[in-house]
Design a protein around this motif. Structure first.
Motif, PDB file in Angstrom:
ATOM      1  N   LEU A 187      -1.025  10.992  -7.301  1.00 34.08           N
ATOM      2  CA  LEU A 187      -1.722  10.944  -8.274  1.00 34.08           C
ATOM      3  C   LEU A 187      -2.837  10.102  -8.543  1.00 34.08           C
ATOM      4  O   LEU A 187      -3.486   9.694  -9.800  1.00 34.08           O
ATOM      5  N   GLY A 188      -2.966   9.185  -7.658  1.00 29.96           N
ATOM      6  CA  GLY A 188      -4.338   8.348  -7.813  1.00 29.96           C
ATOM      7  C   GLY A 188      -4.067   6.998  -8.122  1.00 29.96           C
ATOM      8  O   GLY A 188      -4.784   6.245  -8.240  1.00 29.96           O
ATOM      9  N   HIS A 189      -2.825   6.568  -8.379  1.00 32.09           N
ATOM     10  CA  HIS A 189      -2.253   5.225  -8.784  1.00 32.09           C
ATOM     11  C   HIS A 189      -2.373   3.914  -7.743  1.00 32.09           C
ATOM     12  O   HIS A 189      -2.148   2.996  -8.175  1.00 32.09           O
ATOM     13  N   ALA A 190      -2.497   4.684  -6.465  1.00 37.40           N
ATOM     14  CA  ALA A 190      -2.567   3.730  -5.193  1.00 37.40           C
ATOM     15  C   ALA A 190      -3.844   3.594  -4.796  1.00 37.40           C
ATOM     16  O   ALA A 190      -3.948   3.111  -3.672  1.00 37.40           O
ATOM     17  N   ASP A 191      -5.078   4.087  -5.349  1.00 32.60           N
ATOM     18  CA  ASP A 191      -6.248   3.919  -4.724  1.00 32.60           C
ATOM     19  C   ASP A 191      -6.881   2.440  -4.376  1.00 32.60           C
ATOM     20  O   ASP A 191      -6.511   1.456  -5.559  1.00 32.60           O
ATOM     21  N   THR A 215       7.217  -2.194  -1.298  1.00 29.28           N
ATOM     22  CA  THR A 215       6.174  -3.511  -1.031  1.00 29.28           C
ATOM     23  C   THR A 215       5.566  -3.854  -2.340  1.00 29.28           C
ATOM     24  O   THR A 215       5.696  -3.420  -3.527  1.00 29.28           O
ATOM     25  N   ALA A 216       4.947  -4.898  -2.205  1.00 23.53           N
ATOM     26  CA  ALA A 216       4.170  -5.550  -3.409  1.00 23.53           C
ATOM     27  C   ALA A 216       3.298  -4.557  -3.990  1.00 23.53           C
ATOM     28  O   ALA A 216       2.844  -4.420  -5.114  1.00 23.53           O
ATOM     29  N   GLY A 217       2.574  -3.730  -3.054  1.00 21.85           N
ATOM     30  CA  GLY A 217       1.703  -2.875  -3.153  1.00 21.85           C
ATOM     31  C   GLY A 217       2.140  -1.673  -4.149  1.00 21.85           C
ATOM     32  O   GLY A 217       1.558  -0.913  -5.034  1.00 21.85           O
ATOM     33  N   THR A 218       3.753  -1.329  -3.712  1.00 26.48           N
ATOM     34  CA  THR A 218       4.158  -0.276  -4.393  1.00 26.48           C
ATOM     35  C   THR A 218       4.346  -0.579  -5.934  1.00 26.48           C
ATOM     36  O   THR A 218       4.216  -0.065  -6.987  1.00 26.48           O
ATOM     37  N   LYS A 235       6.556   7.043  -3.509  1.00 28.17           N
ATOM     38  CA  LYS A 235       5.124   6.421  -3.001  1.00 28.17           C
ATOM     39  C   LYS A 235       4.384   7.589  -2.639  1.00 28.17           C
ATOM     40  O   LYS A 235       2.996   7.516  -3.043  1.00 28.17           O
ATOM     41  N   ARG A 236       4.869   8.702  -2.167  1.00 30.92           N
ATOM     42  CA  ARG A 236       3.905  10.002  -1.792  1.00 30.92           C
ATOM     43  C   ARG A 236       3.234  10.397  -3.171  1.00 30.92           C
ATOM     44  O   ARG A 236       2.051  10.835  -3.370  1.00 30.92           O
TER      45      ARG A 236
END
Length: 393
Positions: free
Chosen positions: A169-173, A184-187, A163-164
């Motif tokens: 890398l910007g994929h969780a913006d 999680t579902a967001g992961t 997750k870090r």
């Protein structure tokens, strides 16, 4: 051995006079005859780092031989007292090398279908190599992945590490993804975004072997240990390093005291110029040369490897892996009166002196000893620059 001066007894009447015992040699410094004379060994051993330790040993220069008045005795000469600088710094040969060699073990199954070129630089998020036509991606972390990661897996530090990277890398913006140990579902959404950017199937799961974790945010490929078409197995596929260069030296045991953690040094490059550096570590038997295989041993005995980080990487990269000389600055004396250590004499009662030539005689002058380095000594006392002092030849 003690020497004494004796007077021959008077001759008996009618008998020739007995030959007198030879008199003891005159003291050049005083012009008188001494009754007892001892050869004195200068009791000074100096621990110096470069060129080994210096031992100072001398006897009184007027003993053992004769010469004309005002001249050094046979087996001795003179040298002028000099004024200049004296430094106890040392120089050690070393090399520039890429730092932190790290083996990369390929996990999972498949066949190597693409490999990087030696010397190429890969950043976190970049493709390191390829297995079965699918890129294996570099990510930053100290813990290698040991399982598939996806919805339903147990919480763990490997999830936090993934997750870090997804956040960095910007994929969780916009997802408000917390960097914790829960998948999680967001992961899963962030993983799909990452897979889409790679051009691979968007599963929301990270398969074992699809990611390589290394501590560095960017690496340089140092060595490739497999060939195209080879099957993936528990073997070192690559060796990578930091992209920065460090200076590495293996000082002798009697030089180690000069190398102190965080100490400052100067690194002279083989192509000219210098770079300032800081001593980062001293590791007994540690590797660190440009081939990645040094074990720090010499004749079966492990040596200490000193690693020096450099202030100017641009100058280091222009030089590339090459030989260097590391200067470790020690104590320095400027505008000092300097004589060879062989001019020093141990005095009765302690202390040191030099035998100074004055006109047609010599005089013993007590001096105070300062910095000693490279077989030369700083002195102060009733001497001046240009005076000539007696030394063994």
């Amino acid at each position: 051995m003690d020497r004494t001066t004796e007077t021959a007894p008077p001759a008996e009447p009618g008998r020739p006079a007995a030959a007198a015992e030879p008199a003891a040699p005159a003291d050049v410094a005083t012009g008188t005859v001494r009754r007892k004379r001892r050869r004195i060994l200068l009791p000074l051993v100096l621990a110096a780092a470069v060129g080994g330790s210096a031992a100072l040993g001398a006897t009184r220069p007027w003993e053992g031989g004769s010469s004309a008045p005002g001249q050094p005795p046979l087996g001795h000469g003179t040298v002028a007292v000099e004024r200049g600088s004296l430094s106890s710094g040392i120089q050690v040969a070393g090399a520039l090398a890429y730092d932190a060699l790290t083996p990369v073990v390929a996990s999972g199954r498949g066949t190597f279908t693409a490999l990087p070129a030696v010397g190429s630089v890969v950043k976190a998020g970049g493709r390191l190599y390829e297995v079965d036509g699918v890129p294996v991606v570099l990510m930053t972390g100290k813990r290698p992945l040991w399982r598939d990661l996806g919805p339903g897996v147990e919480d763990g530090p490997d999830v936090r590490q993934l997750k870090r990277n997804l956040v960095a890398l910007g994929h969780a913006d916009g997802l408000g993804l917390a960097v914790d140990e829960k998948f999680t579902a967001g992961t899963a959404v962030a993983v799909k975004r990452w897979q889409k950017a790679l051009g691979v199937k968007q599963t929301g799961r990270v398969a074992l072997g699809s990611v390589v974790m290394v501590p560095q945010p960017a690496v340089r490929v140092h060595q490739v240990g497999v060939r195209l078409g080879a099957p993936v197995g528990e073997t070192t596929a690559l060796t990578v390093s930091d992209t920065g260069l460090v200076a590495v030296v293996q000082p002798a045991d009697n030089q180690l005291s000069r190398f102190r953690p965080d100490g400052r040094v100067e690194v002279r490059l083989s192509e000219g110029g210098t770079v300032q550096g800081r001593i980062r570590s001293l590791i007994r038997g540690g590797g660190g040369d440009g081939d990645g295989g040094a074990d720090g041993s010499e004749g079966g005995r492990q040596k200490t490897v000193v690693t020096i980080v450099l202030d100017d990487q641009r100058a280091a990269r222009r030089a590339g892996p090459s030989s260097v000389t590391v200067d470790v600055v020690g104590d320095t004396a400027t505008d000092a009166l300097v004589v060879p250590v062989t001019a020093l004499l141990a005095l009765d009662g302690g202390g040191y002196g030099v035998n100074v030539v004055t006109g047609t005689t010599t005089r013993l002058v007590k001096v105070r000893l300062g910095l000693v380095a490279d077989a030369r000594a700083q002195i102060t006392g009733d001497v001046k620059s240009g005076d000539r002092v007696v030394i063994p030849t």
